[in-house]
Design a protein around this motif. Structure first.
Motif, PDB file in Angstrom:
ATOM      1  N   TYR A  82      16.748  -2.516 -10.131  1.00  0.00           N
ATOM      2  CA  TYR A  82      16.608  -1.343  -9.264  1.00  0.00           C
ATOM      3  C   TYR A  82      16.927  -0.064 -10.034  1.00  0.00           C
ATOM      4  O   TYR A  82      16.173   0.908  -9.998  1.00  0.00           O
ATOM      5  CB  TYR A  82      17.531  -1.505  -8.056  1.00  0.00           C
ATOM      6  CG  TYR A  82      17.641  -0.301  -7.180  1.00  0.00           C
ATOM      7  CD1 TYR A  82      16.606   0.065  -6.333  1.00  0.00           C
ATOM      8  CD2 TYR A  82      18.794   0.476  -7.174  1.00  0.00           C
ATOM      9  CE1 TYR A  82      16.709   1.189  -5.515  1.00  0.00           C
ATOM     10  CE2 TYR A  82      18.907   1.593  -6.364  1.00  0.00           C
ATOM     11  CZ  TYR A  82      17.864   1.937  -5.541  1.00  0.00           C
ATOM     12  OH  TYR A  82      17.978   3.041  -4.744  1.00  0.00           O
ATOM     13  N   ASP A  84      17.112   0.293 -13.388  1.00  0.00           N
ATOM     14  CA  ASP A  84      16.243   0.435 -14.555  1.00  0.00           C
ATOM     15  C   ASP A  84      14.959   1.170 -14.200  1.00  0.00           C
ATOM     16  O   ASP A  84      14.411   1.906 -15.016  1.00  0.00           O
ATOM     17  CB  ASP A  84      15.903  -0.923 -15.165  1.00  0.00           C
ATOM     18  CG  ASP A  84      17.010  -1.473 -16.042  1.00  0.00           C
ATOM     19  OD1 ASP A  84      17.970  -0.723 -16.337  1.00  0.00           O
ATOM     20  OD2 ASP A  84      16.916  -2.659 -16.426  1.00  0.00           O
ATOM     21  N   ARG A  85      14.487   0.979 -12.988  1.00  0.00           N
ATOM     22  CA  ARG A  85      13.276   1.663 -12.543  1.00  0.00           C
ATOM     23  C   ARG A  85      13.453   3.178 -12.642  1.00  0.00           C
ATOM     24  O   ARG A  85      12.563   3.888 -13.099  1.00  0.00           O
ATOM     25  CB  ARG A  85      12.977   1.243 -11.102  1.00  0.00           C
ATOM     26  CG  ARG A  85      11.631   1.624 -10.609  1.00  0.00           C
ATOM     27  CD  ARG A  85      11.436   1.123  -9.201  1.00  0.00           C
ATOM     28  NE  ARG A  85      12.310   1.927  -8.338  1.00  0.00           N
ATOM     29  CZ  ARG A  85      12.652   1.609  -7.120  1.00  0.00           C
ATOM     30  NH1 ARG A  85      12.242   0.497  -6.586  1.00  0.00           N
ATOM     31  NH2 ARG A  85      13.423   2.401  -6.400  1.00  0.00           N
ATOM     32  N   PHE A  86      14.604   3.677 -12.246  1.00  0.00           N
ATOM     33  CA  PHE A  86      14.877   5.116 -12.320  1.00  0.00           C
ATOM     34  C   PHE A  86      15.017   5.570 -13.769  1.00  0.00           C
ATOM     35  O   PHE A  86      14.559   6.645 -14.136  1.00  0.00           O
ATOM     36  CB  PHE A  86      16.142   5.474 -11.533  1.00  0.00           C
ATOM     37  CG  PHE A  86      15.988   5.253 -10.064  1.00  0.00           C
ATOM     38  CD1 PHE A  86      15.254   6.129  -9.286  1.00  0.00           C
ATOM     39  CD2 PHE A  86      16.553   4.149  -9.462  1.00  0.00           C
ATOM     40  CE1 PHE A  86      15.102   5.926  -7.928  1.00  0.00           C
ATOM     41  CE2 PHE A  86      16.403   3.928  -8.112  1.00  0.00           C
ATOM     42  CZ  PHE A  86      15.672   4.820  -7.332  1.00  0.00           C
ATOM     43  N   TRP A  87      15.649   4.751 -14.588  1.00  0.00           N
ATOM     44  CA  TRP A  87      15.838   5.081 -15.992  1.00  0.00           C
ATOM     45  C   TRP A  87      14.477   5.165 -16.691  1.00  0.00           C
ATOM     46  O   TRP A  87      14.211   6.096 -17.452  1.00  0.00           O
ATOM     47  CB  TRP A  87      16.743   4.036 -16.643  1.00  0.00           C
ATOM     48  CG  TRP A  87      16.992   4.273 -18.091  1.00  0.00           C
ATOM     49  CD1 TRP A  87      16.608   3.465 -19.122  1.00  0.00           C
ATOM     50  CD2 TRP A  87      17.677   5.371 -18.696  1.00  0.00           C
ATOM     51  NE1 TRP A  87      17.014   3.991 -20.312  1.00  0.00           N
ATOM     52  CE2 TRP A  87      17.670   5.169 -20.082  1.00  0.00           C
ATOM     53  CE3 TRP A  87      18.292   6.504 -18.193  1.00  0.00           C
ATOM     54  CZ2 TRP A  87      18.251   6.059 -20.976  1.00  0.00           C
ATOM     55  CZ3 TRP A  87      18.879   7.402 -19.085  1.00  0.00           C
ATOM     56  CH2 TRP A  87      18.854   7.164 -20.444  1.00  0.00           C
ATOM     57  N   GLU A  88      13.609   4.191 -16.446  1.00  0.00           N
ATOM     58  CA  GLU A  88      12.290   4.189 -17.064  1.00  0.00           C
ATOM     59  C   GLU A  88      11.480   5.417 -16.631  1.00  0.00           C
ATOM     60  O   GLU A  88      10.803   6.035 -17.456  1.00  0.00           O
ATOM     61  CB  GLU A  88      11.547   2.903 -16.712  1.00  0.00           C
ATOM     62  CG  GLU A  88      12.145   1.680 -17.393  1.00  0.00           C
ATOM     63  CD  GLU A  88      11.628   0.371 -16.833  1.00  0.00           C
ATOM     64  OE1 GLU A  88      10.655   0.383 -16.043  1.00  0.00           O
ATOM     65  OE2 GLU A  88      12.194  -0.672 -17.194  1.00  0.00           O
ATOM     66  N   THR A  89      11.568   5.789 -15.377  1.00  0.00           N
ATOM     67  CA  THR A  89      10.865   6.971 -14.891  1.00  0.00           C
ATOM     68  C   THR A  89      11.400   8.224 -15.570  1.00  0.00           C
ATOM     69  O   THR A  89      10.630   9.094 -15.986  1.00  0.00           O
ATOM     70  CB  THR A  89      10.996   7.100 -13.355  1.00  0.00           C
ATOM     71  OG1 THR A  89      10.427   5.933 -12.752  1.00  0.00           O
ATOM     72  CG2 THR A  89      10.296   8.326 -12.823  1.00  0.00           C
ATOM     73  N   ALA A  90      12.710   8.321 -15.706  1.00  0.00           N
ATOM     74  CA  ALA A  90      13.315   9.481 -16.362  1.00  0.00           C
ATOM     75  C   ALA A  90      12.867   9.571 -17.819  1.00  0.00           C
ATOM     76  O   ALA A  90      12.537  10.651 -18.310  1.00  0.00           O
ATOM     77  CB  ALA A  90      14.835   9.413 -16.274  1.00  0.00           C
ATOM     78  N   ASP A  92      10.091   8.294 -19.123  1.00  0.00           N
ATOM     79  CA  ASP A  92       8.667   8.647 -19.136  1.00  0.00           C
ATOM     80  C   ASP A  92       8.481  10.144 -18.900  1.00  0.00           C
ATOM     81  O   ASP A  92       7.683  10.795 -19.587  1.00  0.00           O
ATOM     82  CB  ASP A  92       7.899   7.860 -18.070  1.00  0.00           C
ATOM     83  CG  ASP A  92       7.777   6.377 -18.399  1.00  0.00           C
ATOM     84  OD1 ASP A  92       8.018   5.998 -19.566  1.00  0.00           O
ATOM     85  OD2 ASP A  92       7.452   5.602 -17.474  1.00  0.00           O
ATOM     86  N   ASN A  93       9.212  10.684 -17.949  1.00  0.00           N
ATOM     87  CA  ASN A  93       9.112  12.118 -17.660  1.00  0.00           C
ATOM     88  C   ASN A  93       9.600  12.959 -18.836  1.00  0.00           C
ATOM     89  O   ASN A  93       9.017  14.001 -19.150  1.00  0.00           O
ATOM     90  CB  ASN A  93       9.886  12.477 -16.395  1.00  0.00           C
ATOM     91  CG  ASN A  93       9.213  11.958 -15.150  1.00  0.00           C
ATOM     92  OD1 ASN A  93       8.012  11.696 -15.144  1.00  0.00           O
ATOM     93  ND2 ASN A  93       9.985  11.786 -14.091  1.00  0.00           N
TER      94      ASN A  93
END
Length: 110
Positions: A82, A84-90, A92-93
């Protein structure tokens, strides 16, 4: 959010449960020993351990007449996914922003 991730986050939302969980990170501990280290009663520690166990964060084993509790690493997998999804998005951004900035700086020097 998956149900197991929500259960883990809810369980760790309580300060006493977080404290218990952190103490268990050092290795298996009996309820009585935990109760001696905390400002709550032994029955309260047992209730907190029940919540942690139901969330999949701890497992218990019998050692004679004592119940030992330890961290269940598999219990953290759902919440890790859960988060890691936010970390990956951050990340990528950040990469997109860095590329745009590099492109902008490269374009202004021409």
């Amino acid at each position: 959010m998956s149900g197991s991730a929500a259960a883990v986050l809810d369980a760790l939302g309580d300060r006493t449960r977080r404290s218990i969980f952190e103490k268990l990170a050092d290795g298996p501990i009996a309820v009585g020993v935990l109760a001696e280290q905390l400002p709550v009663s032994r029955p309260a520690v047992s209730q907190h351990l029940r919540v942690l166990r139901e969330a999949g964060l701890v497992v218990e084993t019998a050692a004679g007449t004592r119940r030992l509790y330890r961290v269940n690493p598999a219990g953290l997998a759902a919440v890790r996914s859960y988060l890691d999804r936010f970390w990956e998005t951050a990340l990528d951004n950040f990469a997109l922003l860095a590329e745009a900035e590099a492109h902008r700086q490269g374009g202004s020097s021409s």
